[in-house]
Scaffold this motif. Structure first.
Motif: not given
Length: 171
Positions: A6-12, A168-170
């Motif tokens: 459900h979360f976007p892919v984390f891009v470090p 809204d993303d927070l």
């Protein structure tokens, strides 16, 4: 617990870019700094990833709460320090320049314009109709290794804290 799908892919992130108030020829200036050496990415045994950036040794940290509409006036920083805005809004301007920066929740600022470096300092106003909370984190006089990316504040796309798409993303 929310499934990871459900979360976007984390891009470090690779580097931390921050707006800095420094001084040149006795005048406070705003610059966009890239803090070096950059983030270290750590993957845990469970396969999760996080990014870490050491901000240096800190001393005598304080938590300030400023009332709505507070005017900090013209001043120098009391010490070379990080400032982290936790809530509210800060508006920083310079007495002899049109440069300005607005800082909100999640923003970092690094300031070196102490009385020893800048004759006049800078102006700080907190125009939010709500209180503003700021962590002030002195570095004991140490300035982190950095590259100056350009004069003036960092823009929205240069700062990792600004990578959120919308309010809204927070959470």
């Amino acid at each position: 617990m929310v499934p990871a799908s459900h979360f976007p892919v984390f891009v470090p992130p690779t580097f931390l870019n921050v707006t800095a108030i420094s001084a040149q020829n006795g005048q406070s200036v705003l610059e966009c700094w890239q803090i070096l050496p950059g983030f270290t990415t750590v993957t845990t045994s469970s396969g999760t990833t996080r990014s870490i950036l050491r901000l240096g040794d800190v001393t005598n940290m304080s938590y300030s709460v400023l009332p709505p509409g507070f005017n900090g006036g013209l001043h120098n920083e009391p010490a070379i320090q990080w400032s982290a805005v936790l809530s509210g809004l800060a508006h920083i301007t310079l007495p002899d320049s049109s440069d300005e920066v607005f800082l909100g929740k999640g923003d970092l600022l690094f300031a070196t314009d102490t009385a020893a470096a800048s004759i006049k300092g800078h102006l700080s106003n907190f125009p939010s109709k709500f209180e503003t909370a700021v962590l002030e984190i002195p570095t004991g006089g140490t300035i982190p290794q950095h590259n100056v990316l350009h004069s003036g504040p960092c823009n929205t796309y240069q700062q990792p804290a600004k990578r959120v798409g919308s309010l809204d993303d927070l959470d």
